[in-house]
Design an enzyme around this catalytic site. Structure first.
Site, PDB file in Angstrom:
ATOM      1  N   GLU A 170       1.150  -1.128   0.503  1.00  0.00           N
ATOM      2  CA  GLU A 170      -0.116   0.357  -0.038  1.00  0.00           C
ATOM      3  C   GLU A 170       0.630   1.268   0.554  1.00  0.00           C
ATOM      4  O   GLU A 170       0.400   2.298   0.097  1.00  0.00           O
ATOM      5  CB  GLU A 170      -1.305   0.085   1.271  1.00  0.00           C
ATOM      6  CG  GLU A 170      -2.103  -0.936   1.141  1.00  0.00           C
ATOM      7  CD  GLU A 170      -2.888  -0.654   2.150  1.00  0.00           C
ATOM      8  OE1 GLU A 170      -3.960  -0.251   1.963  1.00  0.00           O
ATOM      9  OE2 GLU A 170      -3.401  -1.761   3.164  1.00  0.00           O
ATOM     10  N   ASP A 190      -8.367   3.636   4.793  1.00  0.00           N
ATOM     11  CA  ASP A 190      -8.646   2.417   5.434  1.00  0.00           C
ATOM     12  C   ASP A 190      -8.899   1.503   4.621  1.00  0.00           C
ATOM     13  O   ASP A 190      -8.863   1.797   3.111  1.00  0.00           O
ATOM     14  CB  ASP A 190     -10.016   2.748   6.219  1.00  0.00           C
ATOM     15  CG  ASP A 190     -10.009   1.639   7.359  1.00  0.00           C
ATOM     16  OD1 ASP A 190      -9.601   1.354   8.506  1.00  0.00           O
ATOM     17  OD2 ASP A 190     -11.031   0.838   6.738  1.00  0.00           O
ATOM     18  N   LYS A 192     -11.875  -0.500   4.480  1.00  0.00           N
ATOM     19  CA  LYS A 192     -13.356   0.132   4.409  1.00  0.00           C
ATOM     20  C   LYS A 192     -13.255   0.830   3.267  1.00  0.00           C
ATOM     21  O   LYS A 192     -14.264   1.196   3.077  1.00  0.00           O
ATOM     22  CB  LYS A 192     -13.620   0.427   5.340  1.00  0.00           C
ATOM     23  CG  LYS A 192     -13.404  -1.311   6.537  1.00  0.00           C
ATOM     24  CD  LYS A 192     -15.000  -0.274   7.352  1.00  0.00           C
ATOM     25  CE  LYS A 192     -14.108   0.280   8.932  1.00  0.00           C
ATOM     26  NZ  LYS A 192     -13.605  -0.714   9.360  1.00  0.00           N
ATOM     27  N   PRO A 255      -9.379  -2.185  19.942  1.00  0.00           N
ATOM     28  CA  PRO A 255      -9.037  -2.564  18.422  1.00  0.00           C
ATOM     29  C   PRO A 255      -9.185  -3.702  18.163  1.00  0.00           C
ATOM     30  O   PRO A 255      -9.040  -4.659  18.732  1.00  0.00           O
ATOM     31  CB  PRO A 255      -8.095  -2.129  18.342  1.00  0.00           C
ATOM     32  CG  PRO A 255      -6.999  -2.656  20.177  1.00  0.00           C
ATOM     33  CD  PRO A 255      -8.078  -2.891  20.744  1.00  0.00           C
ATOM     34  N   SER A 256      -9.543  -3.769  16.524  1.00  0.00           N
ATOM     35  CA  SER A 256      -8.852  -5.094  16.220  1.00  0.00           C
ATOM     36  C   SER A 256      -7.770  -5.507  16.406  1.00  0.00           C
ATOM     37  O   SER A 256      -7.136  -6.894  16.086  1.00  0.00           O
ATOM     38  CB  SER A 256     -10.106  -5.320  14.592  1.00  0.00           C
ATOM     39  OG  SER A 256     -10.735  -4.943  14.856  1.00  0.00           O
ATOM     40  N   HIS A 259      -1.352  -3.182  17.263  1.00  0.00           N
ATOM     41  CA  HIS A 259      -0.850  -1.420  16.935  1.00  0.00           C
ATOM     42  C   HIS A 259      -1.265  -0.321  17.140  1.00  0.00           C
ATOM     43  O   HIS A 259      -2.220  -0.443  15.464  1.00  0.00           O
ATOM     44  CB  HIS A 259      -0.080  -2.451  16.377  1.00  0.00           C
ATOM     45  CG  HIS A 259       1.333  -1.160  15.447  1.00  0.00           C
ATOM     46  ND1 HIS A 259       2.175  -1.446  15.414  1.00  0.00           N
ATOM     47  CD2 HIS A 259       1.157  -0.378  15.388  1.00  0.00           C
ATOM     48  CE1 HIS A 259       3.274  -0.311  15.555  1.00  0.00           C
ATOM     49  NE2 HIS A 259       2.570   0.507  14.735  1.00  0.00           N
ATOM     50  N   LEU A 260      -1.133   0.290  18.475  1.00  0.00           N
ATOM     51  CA  LEU A 260      -1.534   1.632  18.052  1.00  0.00           C
ATOM     52  C   LEU A 260      -1.706   2.381  16.530  1.00  0.00           C
ATOM     53  O   LEU A 260      -1.079   2.373  15.415  1.00  0.00           O
ATOM     54  CB  LEU A 260      -0.922   2.551  18.793  1.00  0.00           C
ATOM     55  CG  LEU A 260      -1.963   3.722  19.324  1.00  0.00           C
ATOM     56  CD1 LEU A 260      -2.697   3.446  20.246  1.00  0.00           C
ATOM     57  CD2 LEU A 260      -0.849   5.246  19.299  1.00  0.00           C
ATOM     58  N   HIS A 261      -2.829   3.070  16.542  1.00  0.00           N
ATOM     59  CA  HIS A 261      -3.570   3.328  15.024  1.00  0.00           C
ATOM     60  C   HIS A 261      -4.631   4.446  15.029  1.00  0.00           C
ATOM     61  O   HIS A 261      -5.131   4.114  16.317  1.00  0.00           O
ATOM     62  CB  HIS A 261      -4.137   2.658  13.718  1.00  0.00           C
ATOM     63  CG  HIS A 261      -4.687   1.040  14.373  1.00  0.00           C
ATOM     64  ND1 HIS A 261      -4.708   0.326  15.096  1.00  0.00           N
ATOM     65  CD2 HIS A 261      -6.541   1.324  14.057  1.00  0.00           C
ATOM     66  CE1 HIS A 261      -6.081  -0.651  15.505  1.00  0.00           C
ATOM     67  NE2 HIS A 261      -6.810   0.602  14.792  1.00  0.00           N
ATOM     68  N   VAL A 262      -4.819   5.429  14.652  1.00  0.00           N
ATOM     69  CA  VAL A 262      -6.352   6.004  14.678  1.00  0.00           C
ATOM     70  C   VAL A 262      -7.076   6.536  13.595  1.00  0.00           C
ATOM     71  O   VAL A 262      -6.736   6.215  12.515  1.00  0.00           O
ATOM     72  CB  VAL A 262      -5.347   7.723  15.699  1.00  0.00           C
ATOM     73  CG1 VAL A 262      -6.171   8.618  15.888  1.00  0.00           C
ATOM     74  CG2 VAL A 262      -4.627   7.257  16.756  1.00  0.00           C
TER      75      VAL A 262
HETATM   76  O1  G7M Z   1     -10.662  -1.543  15.273  1.00  0.00           O
HETATM   77  P1  G7M Z   1      -9.694  -1.142  14.707  1.00  0.00           P
HETATM   78  O2  G7M Z   1      -9.998   0.357  15.401  1.00  0.00           O
HETATM   79  O3  G7M Z   1      -8.079  -2.178  14.844  1.00  0.00           O
HETATM   80  O4  G7M Z   1      -9.425  -0.830  13.177  1.00  0.00           O
HETATM   81  C1  G7M Z   1      -8.174  -1.313  12.892  1.00  0.00           C
HETATM   82  C2  G7M Z   1      -9.354  -0.738  11.083  1.00  0.00           C
HETATM   83  O5  G7M Z   1      -7.748  -1.470  10.696  1.00  0.00           O
HETATM   84  C3  G7M Z   1     -10.270  -0.980  10.184  1.00  0.00           C
HETATM   85  O6  G7M Z   1     -11.046   0.525  10.140  1.00  0.00           O
HETATM   86  C4  G7M Z   1     -10.235  -1.859   8.919  1.00  0.00           C
HETATM   87  O7  G7M Z   1     -10.444  -1.192   7.996  1.00  0.00           O
HETATM   88  C5  G7M Z   1      -8.367  -1.232   8.624  1.00  0.00           C
HETATM   89  N1  G7M Z   1      -7.844  -2.305   8.350  1.00  0.00           N
HETATM   90  C6  G7M Z   1      -7.792  -3.856   8.286  1.00  0.00           C
HETATM   91  N2  G7M Z   1      -6.692  -4.217   7.453  1.00  0.00           N
HETATM   92  C7  G7M Z   1      -6.454  -5.914   7.291  1.00  0.00           C
HETATM   93  C8  G7M Z   1      -6.523  -3.207   6.066  1.00  0.00           C
HETATM   94  C9  G7M Z   1      -4.932  -3.333   5.266  1.00  0.00           C
HETATM   95  O8  G7M Z   1      -4.699  -4.362   5.427  1.00  0.00           O
HETATM   96  N3  G7M Z   1      -4.792  -1.933   5.028  1.00  0.00           N
HETATM   97  C10 G7M Z   1      -5.555  -0.826   5.417  1.00  0.00           C
HETATM   98  N4  G7M Z   1      -5.024   0.245   5.100  1.00  0.00           N
HETATM   99  N5  G7M Z   1      -6.532  -1.225   6.526  1.00  0.00           N
HETATM  100  C11 G7M Z   1      -6.990  -2.693   7.375  1.00  0.00           C
END
Ligand code: G7M
Length: 320
Positions: A170, A190, A192, A255-256, A259-262
């Site tokens: 990506e 994302d 989605k 989170p799913s 690893h910290l993400h926003v």
């Molecule tokens: O629920 P959580 O905060 O862990 O959200 C994880 C986010 O990562 C979700 O909104 C997913 O749509 C996004 N996501 C998951 N995967 C596997 C990927 C990926 O491979 N690439 C990108 N760009 N986003 C992802």
């Protein structure tokens, strides 16, 4: 991110190549080889279905998630897309001034967003299946004794995150990167998001490893959180023209992926996971830590869990 943290070794390359042989993503042009085994959910409100199945001559189960996409306002303008003779309109019935039709816009406006996970594990199927949910009030004790050991041993693989941070996947989608190993992050669309402005959805993934979630955040992370807030807003403004006041900026708990993400979403877009039981606004998080440096180590954090999830079973066991 420190380059030393990225695994460029021949062993890693070999592993990736072996994986690619059975990789449906390398060759897929249509879904004719998909064999449906089970409909995991069919959400008529969100217009999404989630399917379990297999791909002919590929090993492993597949998860296919299909979503009818929202209307993009630019396609509704005069002369663009919807109102041309490359579409067709079939009358269902007419009653006085009221007409009911099925409308078939031209094919490029008819896309269905498809997310395919292959090979998918039972955990993926569970995550996407319709199930009853319950709210758990997670005290610091419950976190230490049950939740943390569970997420440490059973969390989803973080390969996709490390691939993004290491520019292996990506990389062409990156909207902004701050490479600082402590306060830096990558901002990108994302999974989605289909790219329509009305449903804008970006993710900021931190370079620093080892920050699992909101629970780990304390005063030492304030420079990181403030940097994400400031530079995330600036880059979205410069690339998409959206003001910071139009953005919902939040973290998920749980989170799913640990690893910290926003999450950055357009305020108009009711993205999945924005409800009170899951989303924590970044500005709120910053303010709570400014008031109390170890706020997130002390507070009770409610979260939603599926009744069938092994985490919930462990919590129930622990209560006995
Ligand atoms: O629920 P959580 O905060 O862990 O959200 C994880 C986010 O990562 C979700 O909104 C997913 O749509 C996004 N996501 C998951 N995967 C596997 C990927 C990926 O491979 N690439 C990108 N760009 N986003 C992802």
């Amino acid at each position: 991110m420190a380059d030393a943290e990225i695994d460029h070794s021949p062993a890693k390359k070999q592993k990736l190549q072996a994986k690619c042989k059975d990789d449906v993503h390398e060759t897929l042009n249509d879904l004719s080889t998909f064999k449906l085994e089970k409909i995991l959910h069919n959400n008529t409100n969100r217009k999404t279905v989630c399917l379990k199945g297999t791909f002919a001559s590929k090993n492993g189960d597949a998860l296919v998630f299909l979503e009818k996409t929202a209307f993009a306002e630019e396609n509704l303008k005069e002369d663009s897309g919807y109102f041309t003779n490359s579409s067709s309109l079939k009358k269902v019935f007419q009653n006085d001034i009221y007409g009911n039709y099925n409308y078939f816009p031209q094919v490029n406006l008819n896309s269905v967003k498809a997310t395919i996970i292959h090979p998918a594990t039972e955990k993926h199927f569970l995550k996407y299946s319709t199930q009853n949910c319950v709210i758990v009030d997670e005290t610091p004790d419950l976190y230490e004794n049950i939740v943390l050991p569970h997420v440490t041993s059973e969390q989803f693989d973080l390969n996709w995150v490390y691939n993004i941070l290491g520019h292996q996947s990506e990389s062409e989608r990156i909207v902004f990167e701050d490479p600082d190993p402590d306060t830096g992050f990558i901002l990108l669309p994302d999974l989605k998001w289909n790219g329509e402005l009305d449903t804008l959805y970006l993710l900021a993934i931190v370079h620093k490893r080892g920050i699992r979630s909101l629970r780990d955040l304390s005063a030492k992370h304030l420079p990181l959180l403030k940097n994400i807030h400031k530079k995330g807003i600036e880059s979205i403004k410069s690339k998409y023209g959206l003001d910071g006041s139009q953005l919902r900026i939040y973290l998920h708990y749980q989170p799913s992926f640990y690893h910290l993400h926003v999450h950055f979403t357009y305020i108009k877009h009711e993205a999945p996971g924005i409800l009170a039981e899951r989303a924590h606004l970044l500005s709120n998080v910053i303010s709570n830590i400014e008031l109390l440096p170890d706020y997130y180590q002390k507070v009770t954090l409610p979260f939603v869990v599926r009744e069938n999830d092994t985490l919930f079973k462990k919590i129930e066991e622990g209560r006995k």
